[in-house]
Scaffold this motif. Structure first.
Motif, PDB file in Angstrom:
ATOM      1  N   LEU A  88      -0.790   8.971  -9.044  1.00 24.01           N
ATOM      2  CA  LEU A  88      -1.637   8.519  -7.949  1.00 24.01           C
ATOM      3  C   LEU A  88      -0.964   8.819  -6.612  1.00 24.01           C
ATOM      4  CD1 LEU A  88      -2.685   4.998  -9.305  1.00 24.01           C
ATOM      5  CD2 LEU A  88      -3.964   7.146  -9.478  1.00 24.01           C
ATOM      6  N   THR A  89      -1.783   9.081  -5.603  1.00 18.02           N
ATOM      7  CA  THR A  89      -1.239   9.247  -4.253  1.00 18.02           C
ATOM      8  C   THR A  89      -0.787   7.889  -3.734  1.00 18.02           C
ATOM      9  OG1 THR A  89      -3.330   8.851  -3.106  1.00 18.02           O
ATOM     10  CG2 THR A  89      -2.877  11.136  -3.820  1.00 18.02           C
ATOM     11  N   GLU A  90      -0.042   7.899  -2.657  1.00 24.42           N
ATOM     12  CA  GLU A  90       0.387   6.639  -2.045  1.00 24.42           C
ATOM     13  C   GLU A  90      -0.823   5.801  -1.630  1.00 24.42           C
ATOM     14  OE1 GLU A  90       2.634   3.549  -1.021  1.00 24.42           O
ATOM     15  OE2 GLU A  90       3.399   5.337  -2.018  1.00 24.42           O
ATOM     16  N   ASP A  91      -1.836   6.447  -1.046  1.00 25.15           N
ATOM     17  CA  ASP A  91      -3.056   5.730  -0.667  1.00 25.15           C
ATOM     18  C   ASP A  91      -3.724   5.127  -1.892  1.00 25.15           C
ATOM     19  OD1 ASP A  91      -2.778   6.223   2.042  1.00 25.15           O
ATOM     20  OD2 ASP A  91      -4.247   7.871   2.076  1.00 25.15           O
ATOM     21  N   GLN A  92      -3.815   5.872  -2.974  1.00 19.74           N
ATOM     22  CA  GLN A  92      -4.455   5.367  -4.193  1.00 19.74           C
ATOM     23  C   GLN A  92      -3.682   4.185  -4.763  1.00 19.74           C
ATOM     24  OE1 GLN A  92      -4.595   9.080  -6.317  1.00 19.74           O
ATOM     25  NE2 GLN A  92      -6.715   9.477  -5.692  1.00 19.74           N
ATOM     26  N   ARG A  93      -2.351   4.233  -4.703  1.00 22.83           N
ATOM     27  CA  ARG A  93      -1.554   3.081  -5.169  1.00 22.83           C
ATOM     28  C   ARG A  93      -1.822   1.855  -4.284  1.00 22.83           C
ATOM     29  NH1 ARG A  93       2.011   7.217  -6.506  1.00 22.83           N
ATOM     30  NH2 ARG A  93       3.182   7.097  -4.551  1.00 22.83           N
ATOM     31  N   GLU A  94      -2.015   2.082  -2.974  1.00 19.25           N
ATOM     32  CA  GLU A  94      -2.334   0.969  -2.081  1.00 19.25           C
ATOM     33  C   GLU A  94      -3.726   0.402  -2.395  1.00 19.25           C
ATOM     34  OE1 GLU A  94      -1.598   1.694   2.089  1.00 19.25           O
ATOM     35  OE2 GLU A  94       0.266   2.753   1.611  1.00 19.25           O
ATOM     36  N   PHE A  95      -4.717   1.295  -2.616  1.00 18.73           N
ATOM     37  CA  PHE A  95      -6.055   0.833  -3.007  1.00 18.73           C
ATOM     38  C   PHE A  95      -5.972   0.035  -4.301  1.00 18.73           C
ATOM     39  CE2 PHE A  95      -7.729   5.103  -1.185  1.00 18.73           C
ATOM     40  CZ  PHE A  95      -7.756   4.596   0.098  1.00 18.73           C
ATOM     41  N   GLN A  96      -5.205   0.554  -5.247  1.00 22.31           N
ATOM     42  CA  GLN A  96      -5.058  -0.086  -6.549  1.00 22.31           C
ATOM     43  C   GLN A  96      -4.453  -1.480  -6.403  1.00 22.31           C
ATOM     44  OE1 GLN A  96      -1.953   1.486  -9.179  1.00 22.31           O
ATOM     45  NE2 GLN A  96      -3.518   1.621 -10.796  1.00 22.31           N
ATOM     46  N   SER A  97      -3.413  -1.588  -5.616  1.00 23.46           N
ATOM     47  CA  SER A  97      -2.747  -2.874  -5.414  1.00 23.46           C
ATOM     48  C   SER A  97      -3.676  -3.870  -4.723  1.00 23.46           C
ATOM     49  CB  SER A  97      -1.476  -2.669  -4.587  1.00 23.46           C
ATOM     50  OG  SER A  97      -0.864  -3.907  -4.319  1.00 23.46           O
ATOM     51  N   LEU A  98      -4.363  -3.411  -3.689  1.00 24.67           N
ATOM     52  CA  LEU A  98      -5.312  -4.273  -2.980  1.00 24.67           C
ATOM     53  C   LEU A  98      -6.418  -4.754  -3.907  1.00 24.67           C
ATOM     54  CD1 LEU A  98      -6.263  -5.443  -0.229  1.00 24.67           C
ATOM     55  CD2 LEU A  98      -7.509  -3.292   0.103  1.00 24.67           C
ATOM     56  N   ALA A  99      -6.996  -3.829  -4.673  1.00 23.63           N
ATOM     57  CA  ALA A  99      -8.074  -4.188  -5.595  1.00 23.63           C
ATOM     58  C   ALA A  99      -7.569  -5.108  -6.707  1.00 23.63           C
ATOM     59  CB  ALA A  99      -8.707  -2.927  -6.190  1.00 23.63           C
TER      60      ALA A  99
END
Length: 177
Positions: A20-31
């Protein structure tokens, strides 16, 4: 494999967090955090009582989950489908039924952004992104289920408007949209 556990129907099961990209990991963590704190504790009760959790859905919109695939200039988040899959996977682990509605609402927002003109985008997308207006996709019919090719409902242009003739058997979120 993902470190957060086995999910047999995961769209992203073959990806590791490193893929996952860094942004995707952030989306994942937030979700994931939202799902664990705002959905999971209530999901069984919502399903048992057929409750449609509008305050929770609006809280998801506060995180940018109301118009994931719509352009930012009209209030959307401007994400790609794989980004949405990362988000919806985390949310669905907590409450599949509420997440199913969120995917439908997001599909409707994407359709307004993709097929509408700027007037419609300006009028509807900010309200859809904030989930002040909730959207539904009316597909299921008594004789055809969810087979879009077998639908019998028709929309016929009559001057400057359309006349819609048909019936629907099930509309996710229809009571509030």
């Amino acid at each position: 494999p993902r470190s957060s556990g086995v999910r047999s129907f995961s769209l992203l099961a073959q990806l590791s967090d490193a893929d996952l990209t860094e942004d995707q990991r952030e989306f994942q963590s937030l979700a994931r955090s939202f799902a664990q704190n705002e959905m999971a504790p209530y999901a069984a009760e919502w399903d048992r009582t057929s409750h449609f959790p509008v305050p929770t859905i609006k809280a998801a919109a506060d995180l940018g989950f109301g118009a994931l695939f719509a352009r930012e200039e009209f209030g959307g988040t401007g994400l790609k489908r794989v980004d949405g899959a990362v988000i919806f996977e985390e949310l669905s682990a907590a409450c599949p039924s509420t997440t199913a509605y969120l995917t439908i609402h997001n599909m409707c927002a994407w359709m307004v952004d993709t097929f509408g003109d700027d007037h419609l985008r300006e009028k509807w997308l900010p309200q859809m992104a904030s989930m002040d207006k909730l959207a539904s996709y009316c597909l299921t019919e008594p004789g055809s289920g969810s087979d879009a090719a077998a639908m019998s409902t028709k929309a016929v242009r009559d001057g400057d408007h359309y006349i819609v003739d048909g019936s629907k058997a099930f509309i996710s979120g229809g009571a509030v949209s």
